[in-house]
Design a protein around this motif. Structure first.
Motif, short mmCIF file in Angstrom:
data_model
loop_
_atom_site.label_atom_id
_atom_site.label_comp_id
_atom_site.label_asym_id
_atom_site.label_seq_id
_atom_site.Cartn_x
_atom_site.Cartn_y
_atom_site.Cartn_z
N GLU A 281 15.56 26.75 5.66
CA GLU A 281 15.22 26.96 7.06
C GLU A 281 14.39 28.22 7.26
OE1 GLU A 281 15.70 24.99 9.51
OE2 GLU A 281 17.02 23.50 8.61
N GLN A 282 14.61 29.23 6.39
CA GLN A 282 13.84 30.47 6.48
C GLN A 282 12.46 30.33 5.86
OE1 GLN A 282 15.31 33.63 7.95
NE2 GLN A 282 16.17 31.75 8.75
N GLY A 283 12.28 29.29 5.04
CA GLY A 283 11.01 29.11 4.36
C GLY A 283 10.81 30.12 3.25
N ASN A 284 11.92 30.64 2.69
CA ASN A 284 11.82 31.67 1.66
C ASN A 284 13.07 31.61 0.79
OD1 ASN A 284 11.53 34.05 0.15
ND2 ASN A 284 10.55 35.12 1.86
N ARG A 285 12.88 31.57 -0.53
CA ARG A 285 14.03 31.55 -1.42
C ARG A 285 14.86 32.82 -1.33
NH1 ARG A 285 12.61 29.09 -7.34
NH2 ARG A 285 11.66 27.11 -6.71
N THR A 286 14.21 33.94 -1.08
CA THR A 286 14.92 35.22 -1.00
C THR A 286 15.42 35.42 0.43
OG1 THR A 286 13.57 36.18 -2.76
CG2 THR A 286 14.77 37.71 -1.33
N ILE A 287 16.72 35.58 0.57
CA ILE A 287 17.33 35.71 1.90
C ILE A 287 18.22 36.94 1.94
CG2 ILE A 287 17.32 33.23 2.35
CD1 ILE A 287 20.29 33.18 1.54
N ARG A 288 18.44 37.41 3.16
CA ARG A 288 19.44 38.45 3.37
C ARG A 288 20.77 37.76 3.60
NH1 ARG A 288 20.20 43.80 4.99
NH2 ARG A 288 22.07 44.10 6.25
N LEU A 289 21.74 38.06 2.76
CA LEU A 289 23.04 37.42 2.86
C LEU A 289 23.78 37.86 4.13
CD1 LEU A 289 24.32 37.74 -0.81
CD2 LEU A 289 23.92 35.59 0.42
N PRO A 290 24.32 36.92 4.88
CA PRO A 290 25.24 37.29 5.95
C PRO A 290 26.47 37.97 5.33
CG PRO A 290 24.49 35.03 6.21
CD PRO A 290 24.06 35.47 4.84
N SER A 291 27.24 38.64 6.13
CA SER A 291 28.43 39.32 5.62
C SER A 291 29.42 38.29 5.08
CB SER A 291 29.09 40.14 6.72
OG SER A 291 29.67 39.28 7.70
N HIS A 292 30.30 38.75 4.19
CA HIS A 292 31.35 37.87 3.67
C HIS A 292 32.23 37.35 4.79
CE1 HIS A 292 31.12 39.84 -0.61
NE2 HIS A 292 29.99 39.25 -0.24
N VAL A 293 32.46 38.18 5.79
CA VAL A 293 33.28 37.76 6.93
C VAL A 293 32.61 36.61 7.68
CG1 VAL A 293 34.23 38.48 9.16
CG2 VAL A 293 34.35 40.03 7.20
N ALA A 294 31.30 36.71 7.89
CA ALA A 294 30.58 35.66 8.61
C ALA A 294 30.57 34.37 7.81
CB ALA A 294 29.15 36.12 8.91
N LEU A 295 30.31 34.46 6.51
CA LEU A 295 30.30 33.26 5.67
C LEU A 295 31.69 32.63 5.61
CD1 LEU A 295 28.00 34.45 2.74
CD2 LEU A 295 27.48 32.70 4.44
N ALA A 296 32.73 33.47 5.56
CA ALA A 296 34.09 32.95 5.53
C ALA A 296 34.42 32.21 6.82
CB ALA A 296 35.08 34.10 5.30
N ALA A 297 33.98 32.75 7.95
CA ALA A 297 34.23 32.09 9.23
C ALA A 297 33.48 30.77 9.32
CB ALA A 297 33.82 33.01 10.38
N LEU A 298 32.25 30.75 8.82
CA LEU A 298 31.44 29.53 8.86
C LEU A 298 32.05 28.43 8.00
CD1 LEU A 298 28.75 28.14 9.73
CD2 LEU A 298 27.74 29.11 7.66
N LEU A 299 32.58 28.81 6.83
CA LEU A 299 33.06 27.82 5.86
C LEU A 299 34.58 27.68 5.86
CD1 LEU A 299 30.67 28.67 2.88
CD2 LEU A 299 30.37 26.99 4.70
N SER A 300 35.25 28.32 6.82
CA SER A 300 36.71 28.20 6.99
C SER A 300 37.46 28.60 5.73
CB SER A 300 37.09 26.78 7.40
OG SER A 300 36.49 26.43 8.62
N THR A 301 37.18 29.82 5.25
CA THR A 301 37.87 30.32 4.07
C THR A 301 38.08 31.82 4.25
OG1 THR A 301 37.85 30.39 1.66
CG2 THR A 301 35.72 30.69 2.77
N THR A 302 38.35 32.53 3.17
CA THR A 302 38.59 33.97 3.25
C THR A 302 37.41 34.73 2.66
OG1 THR A 302 39.67 34.07 1.07
CG2 THR A 302 41.06 33.56 2.98
N ARG A 303 37.29 35.98 3.05
CA ARG A 303 36.18 36.79 2.54
C ARG A 303 36.32 37.02 1.03
NH1 ARG A 303 36.57 42.69 5.17
NH2 ARG A 303 34.89 42.96 3.67
N GLU A 304 37.58 37.08 0.53
CA GLU A 304 37.81 37.25 -0.90
C GLU A 304 37.30 36.04 -1.68
OE1 GLU A 304 40.33 39.86 1.40
OE2 GLU A 304 40.13 37.68 1.42
#
Length: 227
Positions: free
Chosen positions: A172-195
Motif C-alpha cells: 500500500e505504501q509502494g515501498n518495500r522499506t517501511i517504518r514499523l508501527p509500534s509493537h503495541v499497535a501491531l498487537a492491537a491490530l492482530l489481537s495478540t500481545t506485544r511480546e
C-alpha cells in the motif's frame, strides 16, 4: 481535525513525492491550479484523531508522511483496529456526497497531511465529472484495501499473519522499506500481545522475510511487497 500546524503548500505540490497517489494530484492541471491556494499542509502528532467514525468530515485530506490506524466501532461503541493506513491514503472522501465517515483514523506516529475544505471544491467549480471520478476511484480503492485487511486477519498462525500484514502495508505504501508501527499497535491490530509481536519479528528477520535497518525501519522481502 483542524490542522495543528498549517502552512500553505502551493509551491510544494509540484515537487511532492505523494502527488501521484494523492486525490488532488490526480485532478486535471486546471483544477489543481484553482485549488492550489486552498491546499493546507498540516502536521499531526502520535495519538491525534484524524477522522471520527460517524461524523461528517469538513475537509478531504491526504496522508503525506506517517502511520495511521483505521478503526471501526462495535455494537457497544468501542473502537477496534481494522487496518493500517499510510502515505497517499485519503480521509474524508464521503463528505463530498453528504455521507458520514464509516471508519475512524488515529495517528500511530507523527506525520503530515494536506487538506482542502469540502466547500472549496464547489466554490471554485472544481467538482465536475473528473473530480467525482477521482474521488470515487479513491473510495473504491479503500474498499479493496479493507477487504485485503479482512483477508489478512483470517490467516492462521501469528507469524504468517504478521508477515502478511507487513507485506500488505508495504504494498500500500509502494515501498518495500517501511517504518514499523509500534509493537503495541501491531498487537492491537492482530489481537495478540506485544511480546508475541517482538518474538515474531525476530523470527521473520531470522528467516529472511524482513531485513531490519534499525529499530523502526525494515525492508519486507516477500513477493507481495515486490508486486
Amino acid at each position: 481535525m483542524k490542522p495543528s500546524s498549517a502552512s500553505r503548500c502551493r509551491s510544494r505540490c509540484g515537487h511532492c513525492a505523494t502527488q501521484p497517489m494523492c486525490v488532488m494530484g490526480s485532478l486535471p492541471e486546471a483544477s489543481r491550479e484553482l485549488l492550489a491556494p486552498c491546499i493546507e499542509e498540516s502536521t499531526f502528532a502520535k495519538g491525534d484523531t484524524l477522522q471520527t467514525e460517524g461524523e461528517m468530515a469538513r475537509r478531504i485530506s491526504t496522508i503525506k508522511i506517517g502511520a495511521v490506524m483505521a478503526t471501526r466501532r462495535d455494537d457497544q461503541g468501542e473502537s477496534h483496529p481494522v487496518a493500517l493506513l499510510g502515505r497517499g491514503k485519503t480521509l474524508g472522501g464521503y463528505a463530498v456526497y453528504g455521507h458520514r465517515e464509516q471508519i475512524g483514523a488515529q495517528a500511530l506516529s507523527a506525520g503530515r497531511m494536506c487538506s482542502v475544505e469540502v466547500p472549496d471544491f464547489y466554490r471554485l467549480g472544481v467538482a465536475d465529472r473528473q473530480f467525482h471520478a477521482c474521488i470515487q476511484q479513491h473510495i473504491v480503492g479503500s474498499h479493496g484495501q479493507l477487504a485485503d485487511w479482512s483477508r489478512v486477519m483470517r490467516i492462521k498462525g501469528l507469524q504468517q499473519k504478521l508477515l502478511a500484514a507487513l507485506q500488505l502495508y508495504a504494498r500500500e505504501q509502494g515501498n518495500r522499506t517501511i517504518r514499523l508501527p509500534s509493537h503495541v499497535a501491531l498487537a492491537a491490530l492482530l489481537s495478540t500481545t506485544r511480546e508475541t509481536i517482538a518474538r515474531s519479528l525476530r523470527q521473520l528477520e531470522a528467516s529472511g522475510h524482513i531485513v531490519r535497518h534499525d529499530r523502526w525501519h525494515c525492508e519486507v522481502t516477500g513477493p507481495r511487497a515486490a508486486r
